[in-house]
Design a protein around this motif. Structure first.
Motif, PDB file in Angstrom:
ATOM      1  N   LEU A  94       0.850  -1.195   0.000  1.00  0.00           N
ATOM      2  CA  LEU A  94       0.000   0.000   0.000  1.00  0.00           C
ATOM      3  C   LEU A  94       0.885   1.245   0.000  1.00  0.00           C
ATOM      4  N   PHE A  95       0.652   2.136  -0.950  1.00  0.00           N
ATOM      5  CA  PHE A  95       1.543   3.275  -1.111  1.00  0.00           C
ATOM      6  C   PHE A  95       0.796   4.482  -1.668  1.00  0.00           C
ATOM      7  N   TYR A  96       1.456   5.635  -1.579  1.00  0.00           N
ATOM      8  CA  TYR A  96       1.036   6.819  -2.326  1.00  0.00           C
ATOM      9  C   TYR A  96       2.275   7.516  -2.834  1.00  0.00           C
ATOM     10  N   ALA A  97       2.130   8.237  -3.932  1.00  0.00           N
ATOM     11  CA  ALA A  97       3.240   9.015  -4.496  1.00  0.00           C
ATOM     12  C   ALA A  97       3.196  10.415  -3.904  1.00  0.00           C
ATOM     13  N   TRP A  98       4.362  10.989  -3.682  1.00  0.00           N
ATOM     14  CA  TRP A  98       4.516  12.308  -3.071  1.00  0.00           C
ATOM     15  C   TRP A  98       5.551  13.100  -3.862  1.00  0.00           C
ATOM     16  N   VAL A  99       5.279  14.370  -4.089  1.00  0.00           N
ATOM     17  CA  VAL A  99       6.250  15.284  -4.696  1.00  0.00           C
ATOM     18  C   VAL A  99       6.408  16.462  -3.753  1.00  0.00           C
ATOM     19  N   GLY A 100       7.646  16.841  -3.483  1.00  0.00           N
ATOM     20  CA  GLY A 100       7.959  18.024  -2.679  1.00  0.00           C
ATOM     21  C   GLY A 100       8.690  19.037  -3.539  1.00  0.00           C
ATOM     22  N   LEU A 101       8.349  20.288  -3.359  1.00  0.00           N
ATOM     23  CA  LEU A 101       8.931  21.374  -4.153  1.00  0.00           C
ATOM     24  C   LEU A 101       9.330  22.505  -3.221  1.00  0.00           C
ATOM     25  N   ARG A 102      10.478  23.087  -3.466  1.00  0.00           N
ATOM     26  CA  ARG A 102      10.931  24.264  -2.728  1.00  0.00           C
ATOM     27  C   ARG A 102      11.462  25.268  -3.743  1.00  0.00           C
ATOM     28  N   GLY A 103      11.080  26.531  -3.582  1.00  0.00           N
ATOM     29  CA  GLY A 103      11.536  27.531  -4.528  1.00  0.00           C
ATOM     30  C   GLY A 103      11.463  28.937  -3.976  1.00  0.00           C
ATOM     31  N   THR A 104      11.871  29.875  -4.828  1.00  0.00           N
ATOM     32  CA  THR A 104      11.900  31.280  -4.451  1.00  0.00           C
ATOM     33  C   THR A 104      11.376  32.129  -5.603  1.00  0.00           C
TER      34      THR A 104
END
Length: 192
Positions: A94-104
């Protein structure tokens, strides 16, 4: 113009905290029926997917959802995380996909950009789950795409750069792996 050393030091902490919170207890909860499939006996089971396909699809959806932001991306990561089943069970498939973003945003206008994005998400028919302006002018925006179950969260107003720094966290609903046990952690998504 590169980000200041203070921004580069503080944003990884915020990103790590959000990743930890996201990884602890992602539950498909009330939307389980919507993102599940009926079985022959009338019960529901979680939809199946492969980690690579889920991550690839989410990354494309994120690019579509936030591609209009005028920011310098400092980091972007894609992960496959464990989630609980509808009965709270923990299983390796059992899973989920995750995306993390950091910016300016170097124009110091990230709050205004997020307000415009809020309207775009409303126009798409997404369910806005959070939209608030902080005392320091930062904006927190979160929404769910009812067609996919993907959730989108963007936050600004960080003390280090309330007018410029932004962090985003994006998730799919939970899936059952069509390939069996999942290799959780960071994933490299094939280029499109």
């Amino acid at each position: 113009m590169p980000a200041s050393p203070r921004i580069r030091r503080a944003l990884p902490v915020a990103t790590a905290l959000a990743l930890l919170l996201a990884a602890c207890g992602r539950v498909d909860g009330g939307d389980a029926a919507r993102y599940s499939e009926p079985t022959l006996d009338g019960t529901m089971r979680m939809k199946t997917n492969t980690p690579t396909a889920a991550a690839t699809s989410l990354l494309g959806a994120v690019e579509d959802a936030v591609g209009g932001l005028s920011i310098q991306r400092e980091a972007m990561q894609t992960r496959i995380n464990r989630c609980q089943g509808a009965q709270g069970e923990q299983r390796d498939d059992l899973f989920y996909a995750w995306v993390g973003l950091r910016g300016t945003a170097h124009q110091g206008d990230i709050a205004e950009q997020l307000k415009r994005l809020h309207q775009q998400w409303l126009d798409r028919g997404w369910t806005i789950t959070r939209f608030r302006t902080l005392d320091n002018g930062g904006v927190n925006l979160a929404a769910t795409d009812p067609d996919t179950g993907n959730t989108y969260m963007l936050d600004s107003g960080f003390d280090v750069a309330p007018d410029a720094a932004v962090a985003g966290f994006f998730n799919t609903p939970c899936f059952q792996s069509a390939e069996g046990a999942v290799d959780f952690g960071e994933i490299t998504v094939p280029s499109r």
